[in-house]
Design a protein around this motif. Structure first.
Motif, PDB file in Angstrom:
ATOM      1  N   ARG A 257      -2.754  -2.643 -10.373  1.00 23.92           N
ATOM      2  CA  ARG A 257      -3.159  -3.768  -9.506  1.00 23.92           C
ATOM      3  C   ARG A 257      -4.228  -3.700  -8.741  1.00 23.92           C
ATOM      4  O   ARG A 257      -4.259  -2.623  -7.927  1.00 23.92           O
ATOM      5  N   PRO A 258      -4.816  -4.539  -8.680  1.00 20.54           N
ATOM      6  CA  PRO A 258      -6.126  -4.480  -7.550  1.00 20.54           C
ATOM      7  C   PRO A 258      -5.487  -4.502  -6.030  1.00 20.54           C
ATOM      8  O   PRO A 258      -4.550  -5.213  -5.892  1.00 20.54           O
ATOM      9  N   THR A 259      -6.564  -3.952  -5.219  1.00 19.69           N
ATOM     10  CA  THR A 259      -6.494  -4.176  -3.952  1.00 19.69           C
ATOM     11  C   THR A 259      -6.951  -5.227  -3.317  1.00 19.69           C
ATOM     12  O   THR A 259      -6.525  -5.785  -2.223  1.00 19.69           O
ATOM     13  N   CYS A 260      -7.689  -6.018  -4.135  1.00 19.60           N
ATOM     14  CA  CYS A 260      -8.327  -7.288  -3.873  1.00 19.60           C
ATOM     15  C   CYS A 260      -8.800  -8.175  -4.777  1.00 19.60           C
ATOM     16  O   CYS A 260      -8.985  -7.907  -5.902  1.00 19.60           O
ATOM     17  N   VAL A 261      -8.433  -9.568  -4.683  1.00 16.99           N
ATOM     18  CA  VAL A 261      -8.715 -10.389  -5.733  1.00 16.99           C
ATOM     19  C   VAL A 261      -9.789 -11.390  -5.180  1.00 16.99           C
ATOM     20  O   VAL A 261      -9.660 -11.969  -3.883  1.00 16.99           O
ATOM     21  N   ILE A 262     -10.793 -11.373  -5.937  1.00 23.65           N
ATOM     22  CA  ILE A 262     -11.995 -12.543  -5.453  1.00 23.65           C
ATOM     23  C   ILE A 262     -11.973 -13.579  -6.345  1.00 23.65           C
ATOM     24  O   ILE A 262     -12.305 -13.433  -7.466  1.00 23.65           O
ATOM     25  N   THR A 263     -11.767 -14.739  -5.816  1.00 21.79           N
ATOM     26  CA  THR A 263     -12.024 -16.006  -6.664  1.00 21.79           C
ATOM     27  C   THR A 263     -13.235 -16.761  -6.400  1.00 21.79           C
ATOM     28  O   THR A 263     -13.703 -16.752  -5.340  1.00 21.79           O
ATOM     29  N   MET A 264     -13.586 -17.585  -7.406  1.00 20.02           N
ATOM     30  CA  MET A 264     -14.516 -18.450  -7.327  1.00 20.02           C
ATOM     31  C   MET A 264     -14.133 -20.064  -7.043  1.00 20.02           C
ATOM     32  O   MET A 264     -14.993 -20.949  -6.671  1.00 20.02           O
ATOM     33  N   SER A 265     -12.864 -20.021  -6.375  1.00 15.62           N
ATOM     34  CA  SER A 265     -12.548 -21.252  -5.974  1.00 15.62           C
ATOM     35  C   SER A 265     -11.185 -21.141  -5.042  1.00 15.62           C
ATOM     36  O   SER A 265     -10.364 -20.216  -5.394  1.00 15.62           O
ATOM     37  N   ASP A 266     -11.470 -21.633  -3.840  1.00 15.81           N
ATOM     38  CA  ASP A 266     -10.226 -21.508  -2.922  1.00 15.81           C
ATOM     39  C   ASP A 266      -8.898 -22.226  -3.533  1.00 15.81           C
ATOM     40  O   ASP A 266      -7.848 -21.456  -3.102  1.00 15.81           O
ATOM     41  N   ILE A 267      -8.775 -23.165  -4.160  1.00 13.54           N
ATOM     42  CA  ILE A 267      -7.528 -23.737  -4.685  1.00 13.54           C
ATOM     43  C   ILE A 267      -6.770 -22.339  -5.529  1.00 13.54           C
ATOM     44  O   ILE A 267      -5.615 -22.332  -5.419  1.00 13.54           O
ATOM     45  N   VAL A 268      -7.696 -21.766  -6.227  1.00 13.05           N
ATOM     46  CA  VAL A 268      -7.110 -20.660  -7.067  1.00 13.05           C
ATOM     47  C   VAL A 268      -6.678 -19.555  -6.202  1.00 13.05           C
ATOM     48  O   VAL A 268      -5.634 -18.919  -6.492  1.00 13.05           O
ATOM     49  N   ALA A 269      -7.332 -19.138  -5.144  1.00 12.22           N
ATOM     50  CA  ALA A 269      -7.067 -18.401  -4.158  1.00 12.22           C
ATOM     51  C   ALA A 269      -5.794 -18.376  -3.667  1.00 12.22           C
ATOM     52  O   ALA A 269      -4.789 -17.675  -3.361  1.00 12.22           O
ATOM     53  N   ILE A 270      -5.550 -19.878  -3.329  1.00 18.62           N
ATOM     54  CA  ILE A 270      -4.449 -20.252  -2.437  1.00 18.62           C
ATOM     55  C   ILE A 270      -3.162 -20.070  -3.471  1.00 18.62           C
ATOM     56  O   ILE A 270      -2.032 -19.748  -3.025  1.00 18.62           O
ATOM     57  N   GLY A 271      -3.395 -20.363  -4.608  1.00 17.97           N
ATOM     58  CA  GLY A 271      -2.354 -20.342  -5.585  1.00 17.97           C
ATOM     59  C   GLY A 271      -1.875 -18.765  -5.954  1.00 17.97           C
ATOM     60  O   GLY A 271      -0.878 -18.616  -5.873  1.00 17.97           O
ATOM     61  N   CYS A 272      -2.748 -18.169  -5.737  1.00 15.77           N
ATOM     62  CA  CYS A 272      -2.556 -16.424  -5.975  1.00 15.77           C
ATOM     63  C   CYS A 272      -1.525 -16.098  -4.557  1.00 15.77           C
ATOM     64  O   CYS A 272      -0.678 -15.482  -4.842  1.00 15.77           O
ATOM     65  N   ILE A 273      -1.978 -16.606  -3.555  1.00 14.16           N
ATOM     66  CA  ILE A 273      -1.440 -16.166  -2.394  1.00 14.16           C
ATOM     67  C   ILE A 273      -0.053 -16.540  -2.401  1.00 14.16           C
ATOM     68  O   ILE A 273       1.058 -15.787  -2.173  1.00 14.16           O
ATOM     69  N   LEU A 274       0.191 -17.738  -2.878  1.00 13.27           N
ATOM     70  CA  LEU A 274       1.676 -18.371  -2.861  1.00 13.27           C
ATOM     71  C   LEU A 274       2.556 -17.692  -3.822  1.00 13.27           C
ATOM     72  O   LEU A 274       3.652 -17.527  -3.669  1.00 13.27           O
ATOM     73  N   TYR A 275       1.844 -17.288  -5.072  1.00 19.31           N
ATOM     74  CA  TYR A 275       2.590 -16.398  -5.939  1.00 19.31           C
ATOM     75  C   TYR A 275       3.112 -15.292  -5.379  1.00 19.31           C
ATOM     76  O   TYR A 275       4.111 -14.551  -5.510  1.00 19.31           O
ATOM     77  N   PHE A 276       1.947 -14.368  -4.856  1.00 15.23           N
ATOM     78  CA  PHE A 276       2.251 -12.981  -4.453  1.00 15.23           C
ATOM     79  C   PHE A 276       3.380 -13.192  -3.380  1.00 15.23           C
ATOM     80  O   PHE A 276       4.265 -12.242  -3.200  1.00 15.23           O
ATOM     81  N   LYS A 277       3.411 -14.143  -2.594  1.00 13.60           N
ATOM     82  CA  LYS A 277       4.082 -14.176  -1.205  1.00 13.60           C
ATOM     83  C   LYS A 277       5.732 -14.427  -2.047  1.00 13.60           C
ATOM     84  O   LYS A 277       6.601 -13.951  -1.350  1.00 13.60           O
ATOM     85  N   ASP A 278       5.834 -15.437  -2.926  1.00 11.82           N
ATOM     86  CA  ASP A 278       7.020 -15.727  -3.285  1.00 11.82           C
ATOM     87  C   ASP A 278       7.703 -14.494  -4.334  1.00 11.82           C
ATOM     88  O   ASP A 278       8.923 -14.583  -4.448  1.00 11.82           O
ATOM     89  N   HIS A 279       6.712 -13.635  -4.810  1.00  7.97           N
ATOM     90  CA  HIS A 279       7.421 -12.350  -5.295  1.00  7.97           C
ATOM     91  C   HIS A 279       7.273 -11.106  -4.495  1.00  7.97           C
ATOM     92  O   HIS A 279       7.157  -9.911  -5.104  1.00  7.97           O
ATOM     93  N   GLY A 280       7.299 -11.280  -3.445  1.00 10.87           N
ATOM     94  CA  GLY A 280       7.283  -9.967  -2.335  1.00 10.87           C
ATOM     95  C   GLY A 280       6.253  -9.080  -2.497  1.00 10.87           C
ATOM     96  O   GLY A 280       6.450  -8.078  -1.867  1.00 10.87           O
ATOM     97  N   ILE A 281       4.877  -9.727  -2.802  1.00  9.28           N
ATOM     98  CA  ILE A 281       3.768  -8.905  -2.837  1.00  9.28           C
ATOM     99  C   ILE A 281       3.021  -9.274  -1.401  1.00  9.28           C
ATOM    100  O   ILE A 281       2.724 -10.485  -1.085  1.00  9.28           O
ATOM    101  N   GLY A 282       2.786  -8.521  -0.512  1.00  8.53           N
ATOM    102  CA  GLY A 282       2.335  -8.614   0.950  1.00  8.53           C
ATOM    103  C   GLY A 282       0.709  -8.960   0.974  1.00  8.53           C
ATOM    104  O   GLY A 282      -0.001  -8.274   0.198  1.00  8.53           O
ATOM    105  N   VAL A 283       0.365 -10.077   1.392  1.00 11.04           N
ATOM    106  CA  VAL A 283      -1.143 -10.533   1.682  1.00 11.04           C
ATOM    107  C   VAL A 283      -1.327 -10.246   2.912  1.00 11.04           C
ATOM    108  O   VAL A 283      -0.675 -11.320   3.761  1.00 11.04           O
ATOM    109  N   PRO A 284      -2.038  -9.496   3.431  1.00 11.64           N
ATOM    110  CA  PRO A 284      -3.212  -8.830   2.702  1.00 11.64           C
ATOM    111  C   PRO A 284      -2.750  -7.381   2.532  1.00 11.64           C
ATOM    112  O   PRO A 284      -3.355  -6.453   2.225  1.00 11.64           O
ATOM    113  N   GLU A 285      -1.508  -7.052   3.186  1.00 13.78           N
ATOM    114  CA  GLU A 285      -1.242  -5.564   3.315  1.00 13.78           C
ATOM    115  C   GLU A 285      -1.293  -4.731   1.798  1.00 13.78           C
ATOM    116  O   GLU A 285      -1.889  -3.676   1.666  1.00 13.78           O
ATOM    117  N   GLU A 286      -0.712  -5.471   0.986  1.00 11.03           N
ATOM    118  CA  GLU A 286      -0.839  -4.814  -0.556  1.00 11.03           C
ATOM    119  C   GLU A 286      -1.889  -5.331  -1.336  1.00 11.03           C
ATOM    120  O   GLU A 286      -2.242  -4.676  -2.123  1.00 11.03           O
TER     121      GLU A 286
END
Length: 355
Positions: A257-286
């Protein structure tokens, strides 16, 4: 002899001419070219039209003016995707504010039968604004054959194609530099999907320009986008919240699993954050997340999103102003308008945790 206007029947220019005492030509001038008659004549004609309940036929008026009084915005993808991307909506808002200023309507034009070229051939507009168009595409020839003025946003900077851009390659370079300086070496880059204008033939598309910027920064740290055995991986996502969440799911299942995700679109980045948070993956700690656009929502997501600020509304506004100058036969000045970007560092990016 003209018959009197029949109540209940839609009034015509003939009725206004008879009732006002002016010719049909004068009535037409009153609505379409008021400078060609006196103020008194126009006032009398308009008052008569109001009394009769006359509403000009827009098609007849446009035929008289030899204009459609509408400009077209070519959507880069089908409506299902285009209208779910806040960046595109902000561009449309910028264009729309200029249309309102000039008394024009804005026509949204998606690909027709999966062909943006077919859509352009049949568009009833006085000019076009596109996103991501490249010099040499068939669509350019169609617009030139129709003698339609056009401006592109995020297209090829060229003397032959008026455009509004940011320095995408430099923006990507700077944001990747920031990530690398935070110690990140295991990185996933989420690119934009191909749109209606993109093609492997063209090297100047926005995704390709940004990848060149990422690659330049990565090379300075001995890394590469194109090393299949390396620690930098690539993915592609549509620019919607749902696709961003799906991308987050795929990233969470990666073997390393990467330590950082870089997206070319904010709405994709926001979708990633929501998924990570919903599944117990800390942003930005993890896992840190970085976007591109600086849409309004990037300030309200928790944690707030580190991103590249490119003012989408300004892009739309400048492109529309340039298009109206062309429609009105005015000098455009510089054909390439590059607006500044900035890197906005917020809470979603942090130093790599030392284990």
């Amino acid at each position: 002899m003209d018959q009197p206007h029949t109540p209940g029947k839609r009034p015509t220019i003939k009725d206004i001419a008879r009732e006002s005492g002016y010719s049909k030509t004068a009535v037409s001038f009153a609505f379409n070219e008021p400078s060609r008659i006196s103020a008194k004549a126009r006032q009398t004609i308009l008052e008569t039209a109001e009394r009769l309940g006359y509403i000009p036929d827009p098609m007849a008026r446009n035929f008289s003016l030899r204009r459609h009084l509408s400009i077209g915005f070519l959507l880069p993808q089908i409506i299902h995707y285009s209208m779910r991307n806040p960046y595109t909506l902000q561009v449309i808002q910028g264009i729309g504010s200029v249309c309102q200023k000039y008394g024009y309507t804005l026509t949204l034009i998606p690909p027709l039968n999966e062909s943006i070229t077919d859509a352009v051939r049949t568009a009833a507009v006085d000019g076009l604004i596109t996103m991501g168009m490249q010099v040499g595409m068939d669509i350019v020839s169609v617009m030139k054959n129709r003698k339609l003025p056009f401006v592109t946003i995020d297209g090829t900077p060229s003397e032959d194609m008026p455009s509004v851009n940011i320095a995408d390659e430099m923006a990507a370079y700077q944001v990747m530099q920031m990530v690398l300086k935070k110690g990140h070496r295991t990185i996933t880059i989420v690119s934009l999907s191909e749109d209606a204008f993109d093609s492997d033939e063209f090297e100047a598309s926005v995704p390709k320009r940004r990848k060149r910027g990422y690659e330049k920064a990565l090379k300075e740290y001995g890394l590469s986008l194109y090393d299949l055995q390396g620690s930098v991986t690539q993915m592609v996502s549509e620019c919607t919240l749902e696709d961003g969440k799906h991308t987050g799911h795929l990233i969470s299942k990666q073997k390393e699993r990467p330590t950082c995700v870089i997206t070319m679109s904010d709405i994709v980045a926001i979708g990633c954050i929501l998924y990570f948070k919903d599944h117990g993956i800390g942003v930005p700690e993890e896992i840190s997340v970085v976007g591109f656009d600086n849409i309004v929502e990037s300030q309200f997501i928790t944690p707030t999103l580190t991103t590249v600020d490119q003012p989408a509304g300004d892009k739309g506004y400048l492109a529309a102003e340039a298009l109206f100058r062309m429609i009105n036969g005015e000098e455009l000045g510089s054909t390439h308008m590059e607006i500044p970007f900035s890197i906005v560092e917020r809470q979603s990016l942090c130093e790599v945790r030392k284990i």
